[in-house]
Design an enzyme around this catalytic site. Structure first.
Site, PDB file in Angstrom:
ATOM      1  N   HIS A  86       0.830  -1.196   0.122  1.00  0.00           N
ATOM      2  CA  HIS A  86       0.055   0.016   0.232  1.00  0.00           C
ATOM      3  C   HIS A  86       0.855   1.017  -0.062  1.00  0.00           C
ATOM      4  O   HIS A  86       0.418   2.311  -0.428  1.00  0.00           O
ATOM      5  CB  HIS A  86      -1.180   0.021   1.111  1.00  0.00           C
ATOM      6  CG  HIS A  86      -0.512   0.236   2.719  1.00  0.00           C
ATOM      7  ND1 HIS A  86      -0.055  -0.826   3.484  1.00  0.00           N
ATOM      8  CD2 HIS A  86      -0.198   1.418   3.068  1.00  0.00           C
ATOM      9  CE1 HIS A  86       0.268  -0.017   4.480  1.00  0.00           C
ATOM     10  NE2 HIS A  86       0.126   1.142   4.423  1.00  0.00           N
ATOM     11  N   ASP A 228       1.255  -7.731   2.208  1.00  0.00           N
ATOM     12  CA  ASP A 228       1.143  -6.021   1.847  1.00  0.00           C
ATOM     13  C   ASP A 228       2.650  -5.915   1.711  1.00  0.00           C
ATOM     14  O   ASP A 228       3.490  -5.427   2.895  1.00  0.00           O
ATOM     15  CB  ASP A 228       0.603  -5.490   3.066  1.00  0.00           C
ATOM     16  CG  ASP A 228       0.213  -4.212   2.822  1.00  0.00           C
ATOM     17  OD1 ASP A 228       1.006  -3.688   1.522  1.00  0.00           O
ATOM     18  OD2 ASP A 228      -0.357  -3.647   3.485  1.00  0.00           O
ATOM     19  N   SER A 656       3.783   2.055   8.514  1.00  0.00           N
ATOM     20  CA  SER A 656       3.849   1.333   7.541  1.00  0.00           C
ATOM     21  C   SER A 656       4.951   0.996   6.722  1.00  0.00           C
ATOM     22  O   SER A 656       5.870   1.819   6.376  1.00  0.00           O
ATOM     23  CB  SER A 656       2.732   1.776   6.315  1.00  0.00           C
ATOM     24  OG  SER A 656       1.281   1.982   7.010  1.00  0.00           O
TER      25      SER A 656
END
Length: 720
Positions: A86, A228, A656
């Protein structure tokens, strides 16, 4: 040195035994004093200097800022960067089209010539961290004509950073930048010397059915089954320094890169993450928690819910729009679901009573120790929060509904061109002026803009805005809607697209044939955009005095909390600077009767599969590998393929892509999300609820090796 700074230094240098093992976003230069003894007690096998060393190479040197809001890590001696899918999503999207859909199909460069450049993407290394508290405070004292909030101003502090390091130094070292950040509400300061690389190329990314598996439904949830991750490479000039993209550039030879461990994890194993958490509000008062819940979060949820429904309808009906708006939709839904979850958990976890208790303790302590300034700070914060409520609501609706929600609110106004034309008294734009207009047009009307989508959303959001904001508090363009269009918002929006040079390419091409100043001055979309920006300025100016007062009160309140805590270490709020957090691999029991183990496997991907739901599609290739149990050396001891795991570490947005390390400092995964119940960790960490969701490095290697058959990448890695 001020008394407050002395007190802060005392508690920062104290023993760590009074702090929780799993709470905190800790500043690297203070690990030896604050954290290392307890980290060792939890199982850490390396020294503090191996994690961070001010004058030598350490793990810190392998952790980077990826883009503008994520973390990444160096995993090879040839500059490979691992981060989240992402985090790389918008760049994957930029290389995608209907005929070459990398979002759907994934991408794997077979060699370095196939690696894709990404204009605008940067990777930033932290070269040096310095405590500059005394320097900043002395400079602020000398600045008698400065702004009242200079002690928090990014512009002012960064100017001080450049002054300290010297402009000559920056000129002689391309790619080096310096920034000073405030900590503890401006009670302490650190300067960060950074090296920024701008030639960053995409190397590999799994298809969205792996990298985004579960999409919006599973976002912020546990258990998860998402691969991810994405892979990029940093390039440099022949001397290893930052340089613009060039075919002559070579892969960066980094100072440090991570070793990867496929030994797996067990419950209660020690883990640590290093990254760049963006924003927390650990020192909120009860009044500020209520404001966050009732204004910022609630309005965001309301507006984005409407916008996202309309966006998704268009995306599902048109493949081109799906690609154009995939990044915008993902960004929107992430904050939407976060805000929605936080509001639910503020109530469920009794966050306001917790903050009331903390505030009450400070009031009692301050009265006992003759510190009336802390009571005054609490009263000031409460009074300001209550008095600014209407302005804050206007500001949030304007930002969410008009500025973020309606894309044409960001059309270029070309004011610079208009002003120059007026001075020259010419009516026809010169070639140079037209080039400036053209640049602005192309930036707005880019390949990811769909006017039919923007028009549909604008009609809905303007109606919502009109319902929520009284007439006398709306931007001036509403007068045009009322007078010229009899209050009909649909007719007004149609007219904007029919008449503006930004309404469609044909209208812009017509303008180019007759590029006059009158057309620019009278453009209806530009008038709309100016009106929105004018209203934003009006609200900002009305809030300015209150912002100054509340910032000063917050700094005093935080100082009081620190003094009251005495020798108990207290970490500063996140501000997108490099931090360390640590804890244990831990299961989750979020509610009565619900118990979740600490890991998931590929079994869960197959169980969730739904070919009729774009969020849960499973590729035939992955199903084939699963059916054959062709997991290579990456399977768990029980033969199952691990996918995700959780740890009770303290993280937030910006983390992240953060490297998840074992006790030896080896990479065992990357963080990519938090659980719904732990969202309130931004305000108050709670061990029972807070979990970081991580992609297991074994799943990442399995996808690279078995799924993508990109074994040439594995040859670059040091895998244990």
């Amino acid at each position: 040195m001020k008394k407050s700074i002395i007190l802060i230094a005392l508690f920062l240098l104290s023993h760590f035994h009074s702090a929780k093992a799993d709470e905190g976003m800790w500043v690297l230069p203070l690990l030896s004093q604050q954290n290392i003894s307890q980290m060792k007690g939890l199982g850490l096998d390396i020294c503090a200097e191996d994690i961070y060393h001010p004058d030598s190479v350490s793990l810190k040197d392998a952790v980077v800022i990826f883009g503008r809001g994520c973390t990444g890590e160096v995993i090879s001696p040839n500059g490979l960067i691992l981060t989240n899918h992402h985090c790389g999503y918008s760049y994957i999207q930029q290389h995608s089209s209907v005929n070459n859909d990398l979002l759907t199909n994934g991408f794997w460069a077979k060699n370095r010539n196939e690696e894709l450049p990404n204009p605008g993407l940067t990777v930033t290394f932290i070269d040096k961290i310095e405590d500059v508290t005394d320097y900043v405070q002395n400079e602020i004292k000398k600045d008698t004509v400065g702004q009242e909030l200079n002690y928090l101003s990014a512009t002012y502090l960064n100017n001080l950073a450049e002054k300290k390091i010297g402009k000559d130094f920056l000129k002689k070292h391309p790619g080096i930048t310096v920034t000073i950040k405030p900590f503890y509400g401006g009670n302490q300061y650190y300067m960060f010397t950074q090296k920024v690389y701008s030639d960053v190329r995409m190397v590999g990314a799994p298809p969205s059915s792996i990298g985004k598996f579960g999409a919006d439904t599973d976002n912020w949830m546990w258990p998860r089954h998402t691969g991810d991750f994405s892979i990029f490479r940093v390039y440099a000039d022949s001397t290893g320094n930052p340089a613009p993209y060039s075919e002559e550039n070579i892969p960066l030879r980094p100072k440090k890169y991570f070793n990867l461990s496929t030994q797996g994890i067990q419950e209660n194993d020690f883990v640590m993450l290093m990254g760049f958490p963006g924003r927390t509000n650990h020192y909120y008062t009860p009044a500020e928690v209520i404001e966050r819940r009732d204004i910022e979060n609630s309005i965001r949820v309301e507006v984005r819910d409407l916008r996202q429904q309309l966006m998704l309808e268009e995306m599902l009906s048109n493949p081109k729009i799906r690609i154009q708006y995939s990044g915008k939709y993902a960004t929107s839904t992430n904050s939407y679901k976060s805000s929605k979850g936080m509001n639910k958990m503020i109530e469920q976890q009794q966050m306001i009573p917790l903050k009331e208790s903390e505030q009450k303790n400070l009031l009692i302590w301050s009265e006992k120790h003759g510190k009336p300034e802390y009571r005054q700070a609490i009263e000031d914060i409460t009074e300001i929060v209550n008095s600014r409520a209407d302005l804050k609501k206007r500001q949030q609706y304007l930002n969410e509904a008009l500025f973020i929600g309606i894309e044409f609110s960001r059309v270029p106004t070309n004011q610079e061109v208009i002003d120059k034309m007026k001075i020259s008294k010419k009516k026809i734009l010169s070639d140079s002026a037209l080039k400036i207009v053209e640049k602005g047009y192309l930036k707005f009307y880019n390949k990811d803009y769909a006017p039919e989508v923007d028009k549909k959303i604008a009609k809905a959001l303007l109606k919502l805005y009109a319902e929520k904001i009284p007439k006398n508090n709306r931007p001036s363009f509403f007068k045009t809607i009322d007078k010229k269009y009899k209050g009909n918002i649909d007719l007004y929006v149609d007219a904007l697209f029919n008449r503006s040079i930004y309404g469609n390419p044909a209208q812009y091409e017509h303008f180019k044939k007759h590029p006059t100043i009158n057309v620019l001055e009278q453009d209806v979309m530009v008038d709309f955009a100016k009106s929105v920006r004018e209203e934003a300025r009006n609200i900002s100016n009305a809030l300015k005095r209150q912002e100054i007062k509340i910032s000063n009160a917050q700094r005093t309140y935080i100082k009081g909390i620190l003094e009251m805590n005495g020798n108990k270490p207290s970490y500063p709020d996140a501000n997108f600077t490099i931090r360390l957090t640590y804890g244990n691999v831990s299961p989750l029991n979020p509610a009565d009767g619900i118990s979740c183990r600490y890991y998931t496997t590929l079994d869960g991907v197959m169980e969730k599969e739904d070919p009729d739901n774009w969020e849960f599609v499973v590729s035939p290739r992955l199903k084939e590998l699963y059916k054959k149990k062709d997991f290579g050396t990456y399977a768990r001891p029980d033969g199952k393929m691990p996918v995700n795991f959780i740890a009770n570490t303290h993280t937030t947005g910006g983390n992240s892509g953060s490297p998840v390390m074992n006790s030896k400092g080896e990479l065992i995964g990357i963080g990519f999300d938090r659980n719904w119940e732990g969202i309130t960790g931004d305000i108050q960490y709670q061990k029972t609820y807070q979990r970081t969701i991580c992609t297991d490095i074994r799943y990442i290697l399995f996808i690279i090796d078995k799924y993508a058959e990109a074994s040439h990448l594995l040859e670059e890695l040091n895998i244990n």
